[in-house]
Motif scaffolding. Structure first.
Motif, PDB file in Angstrom:
ATOM      1  N   ALA A 107     -33.007  -4.200  20.017  1.00  0.00           N
ATOM      2  CA  ALA A 107     -33.419  -3.470  18.814  1.00  0.00           C
ATOM      3  C   ALA A 107     -33.050  -4.276  17.586  1.00  0.00           C
ATOM      4  N   ASP A 108     -33.637  -3.902  16.469  1.00  0.00           N
ATOM      5  CA  ASP A 108     -33.200  -4.419  15.177  1.00  0.00           C
ATOM      6  C   ASP A 108     -31.742  -4.032  14.961  1.00  0.00           C
ATOM      7  N   ALA A 109     -30.968  -4.930  14.368  1.00  0.00           N
ATOM      8  CA  ALA A 109     -29.537  -4.683  14.229  1.00  0.00           C
ATOM      9  C   ALA A 109     -29.249  -3.427  13.414  1.00  0.00           C
ATOM     10  N   ARG A 110     -29.927  -3.259  12.291  1.00  0.00           N
ATOM     11  CA  ARG A 110     -29.637  -2.083  11.458  1.00  0.00           C
ATOM     12  C   ARG A 110     -30.067  -0.800  12.149  1.00  0.00           C
ATOM     13  N   THR A 111     -31.269  -0.813  12.713  1.00  0.00           N
ATOM     14  CA  THR A 111     -31.759   0.375  13.417  1.00  0.00           C
ATOM     15  C   THR A 111     -30.852   0.712  14.594  1.00  0.00           C
ATOM     16  N   GLY A 112     -30.418  -0.306  15.331  1.00  0.00           N
ATOM     17  CA  GLY A 112     -29.549  -0.075  16.477  1.00  0.00           C
ATOM     18  C   GLY A 112     -28.186   0.456  16.084  1.00  0.00           C
ATOM     19  N   LEU A 113     -27.601  -0.086  15.024  1.00  0.00           N
ATOM     20  CA  LEU A 113     -26.294   0.401  14.571  1.00  0.00           C
ATOM     21  C   LEU A 113     -26.385   1.846  14.078  1.00  0.00           C
TER      22      LEU A 113
END
Length: 623
Positions: free
Chosen positions: A347-353
């Motif tokens: 996933a995208d890092a921001r979306t995943g976090l």
């Protein structure tokens, strides 16, 4: 559908096409190709060169470089500063102009940073054969020197007919704008095809927006990751460059504030948390801090975010020593997410976090664990203070140079480095104040990156103080883009540290039994070794001859004053300092595997081999 066409050369069509390409993420739009660097020769002067002239600066800004490799470095610095949302192109002639791109292309691709390469190529028609600078391959007649760019490019194409440009250009933009697939993209352009006219459909020149996606994690992968984190007693985040590329720093801080999970950072990820955040443990791995590496050795779960897990991060697979340690890897590429037999979270890092934060609502690590890593962080801060501390009248050591710079920079300044002994000192000691301040190119660790990258960063962030830190070895590799900074009026600050040789490799050579062979810049002695007096080079005078303002500093006080003056200047400025070679950097807190001679007649190598075998015994396979 319109059948209107426009008659242009292939090069003219390419420039017009590139000027109409945009990226967009979170509703913010950027020019995808914001400008073109170039050095002209017979492979591109009549094609791309003429097309750029005809298009004009408003359509495609042009930047004049001095070395093809360094033009790529400048473009990479630009793209990194803008989180991969905008890139630049680089055009060269055929022959050495093209092959000089290879090192820069490798750097871009390894670091997952976009750059468009447009090298000239041989006549597609072979009407003149062989050409000046042509490689005549006796078996593969269609091979040109541009084929050296294939293994270091994420995408490669050769345009042997004008109409081939349409699918090739679209594919090039797709790769450049794809965060999971980006890197160097090469379109090899035969010089006759560049100048050939064609009737191009007007649709080819229509404005296109390439949306940079933020893919969300798979629900099952997310649920597994949440369960693993909740079950862990000693979890540790490892923040990589993907945190910055995704602009995920705030999401990481929010999750850390809620859970108390500490964060260690790779060279590319440093600054993901501000240095004074209580959960920021600093660098990890061979060049990491004591607290990061101590926590990593006993962690039962490593949560990688946007990291490639290079050998410096894993201490050549000797760092993560807890018997039951497991990994969760949040990464936009499946290739990296599966490393170390991890539970992948693609996933995208921001979306995943943000998704992890929702799934971990109410969860927090044990208070004793928080107290442990905070105490370790406080002890390391004392190490930093000791390394930075210096008498005003003293000749500074290298770490004291960093201390003087630390006292001068603001939160938004950008500090750039790539190779030598400085990356290790910076990773351990630098106090990153903002997400873009710490700019270390350590995927390829390429000497010569720093000065052109400073130009690229300055182009991307006008008005931002930029510091390119170089030693004498790096400076001698590639100082020529100083001329470009002067020509463009870009106030890049160069901190030039003179220590008379390859300090980093000298230390490594001593460690592995090489006895510092051929690592000093000195005259030959009577025994034939390079152990005589230092060479009488004056690098400050050289920088001045290329157009920089130069301030020489001999003491710590003079150095602080010089750095402050450079920061206040609106001119490219070099601060030159000859350092005290006394080691003041803290030692490595973890190992790095550089194989040592298995048999040798010299005692130093035999002792080094014994130490090496002791370290190798600690290596693990995480399966």
């Amino acid at each position: 559908m319109s059948t209107t066409t426009r008659r242009l050369t292939t090069a003219q069509a390419l420039v017009r096409f590139l000027s109409a390409q945009y990226s967009e993420r979170d509703g913010v739009r950027h020019r995808l190709i914001a400008g073109t660097w170039g050095i002209f020769g017979h492979g591109n002067v009549a094609g791309i060169g003429q097309a750029l002239l005809e298009a004009g600066e408003d359509t495609m800004p042009f930047h004049q470089g001095r070395n093809e490799q360094s033009m790529v470095h400048a473009a990479v610095g630009y793209a990194r500063q803008l989180n991969r949302l905008s890139a630049q192109a680089v055009t060269t002639s055929i022959g050495p102009g093209a092959t000089n791109l290879v090192t820069g292309a490798a750097l871009a691709t390894i670091n997952r940073l976009p750059v468009l390469l447009l090298p000239g190529d041989y006549f597609a028609t072979r009407s003149a054969d062989p050409l000046l600078q042509q490689l005549e391959h006796p078996v593969e007649a269609d091979v040109s020197v541009n084929d050296t760019l294939r293994p270091v490019s994420r995408h490669f194409d050769r345009i042997t007919r004008p109409e081939m440009l349409i699918p090739a250009a679209l594919n090039a933009m797709r790769v450049l704008a794809d965060p999971a697939d980006t890197g160097a993209v090469t379109l090899a352009l035969p010089q006759d095809v560049q100048a050939e006219a064609y009737d191009w459909p007007e649709e080819f020149f229509a404005e296109r927006v390439w949306r940079v996606r933020r893919p969300a994690p798979d629900p099952l992968e997310l649920a597994e990751a949440v369960r693993a984190i909740r079950a862990a007693e000693r979890p540790l985040f490892v923040a990589g460059g993907g945190v910055h590329h995704s602009e995920a720093e705030a999401a990481l801080k929010s999750l850390v504030d809620a859970t108390g999970i500490p964060v260690a950072s790779t060279q590319a990820g440093k600054g993901s948390l501000r240095h004074d955040h209580p959960a920021d443990l600093g660098g990890i791995g061979h060049t990491g801090t004591a607290v990061s590496d101590d926590i990593a050795r006993t962690a039962d779960l490593i949560i990688g975010v946007g990291t490639r897990y290079t050998d410096f991060t894993t201490a050549s697979n000797t760092l993560f020593q807890q018997p039951g340690v497991r990994f969760v890897n949040l990464n936009i590429t499946a290739f990296d997410a599966h490393k170390l037999a991890a539970r992948p979270l693609v996933a995208d890092a921001r979306t995943g976090l943000e998704a992890l934060a929702t799934g971990l609502s109410g969860h927090r690590v044990d208070a004793a664990y928080e107290a442990e890593y905070r105490a370790g962080k406080a002890r390391w801060e004392e190490v930093v203070e000791a390394a930075y501390r210096a008498e005003d009248s003293a000749v500074p050591t290298q770490t004291q140079v960093l201390g003087a710079l630390d006292a001068v920079v603001g939160d938004d300044d950008v500090v750039i480095n790539a190779a030598g002994s400085l990356p290790g000192d910076l990773h351990k000691l630098w106090r990153a104040r903002g997400p873009r301040q710490y700019h270390l190119e350590y995927g390829y660790s390429c000497m010569g990156y720093e000065i052109p990258a400073g130009i690229g960063v300055q182009q991307a962030a006008p008005g931002t103080p930029v510091w390119s830190l170089v030693g004498d070895g790096t400076y001698l590799m590639m100082p020529t883009e100083i001329v470009t900074a002067v020509q463009e009026g870009l106030p890049v600050n160069l901190v030039l540290i003179q220590n008379h040789g390859y300090a980093s490799i000298g230390g490594l050579s001593e460690e592995v039994g090489g006895e510092r062979f051929a690592t000093a810049y000195r005259y030959r002695a009577a025994d034939g070794t390079f152990s005589g007096a230092p060479l009488p080079v004056d690098l400050a005078a050289n920088a001045a001859s290329l157009g920089m303002d130069v301030i020489r500093a001999k003491t710590v006080r003079e150095l602080r004053d010089a750095l402050a003056a450079a920061r206040a200047s609106d001119r490219p400025t070099c601060v030159y300092v000859e350092t005290d070679p006394t080691p003041t950097a803290p030692p490595a807190e973890a190992w790095w595997d550089v194989p040592v001679a298995e048999v040798a007649s010299r005692e130093a190598a035999s002792h080094a081999r014994a130490r090496y075998e002791g370290h190798v015994a600690a290596r693990r396979r995480h399966l």
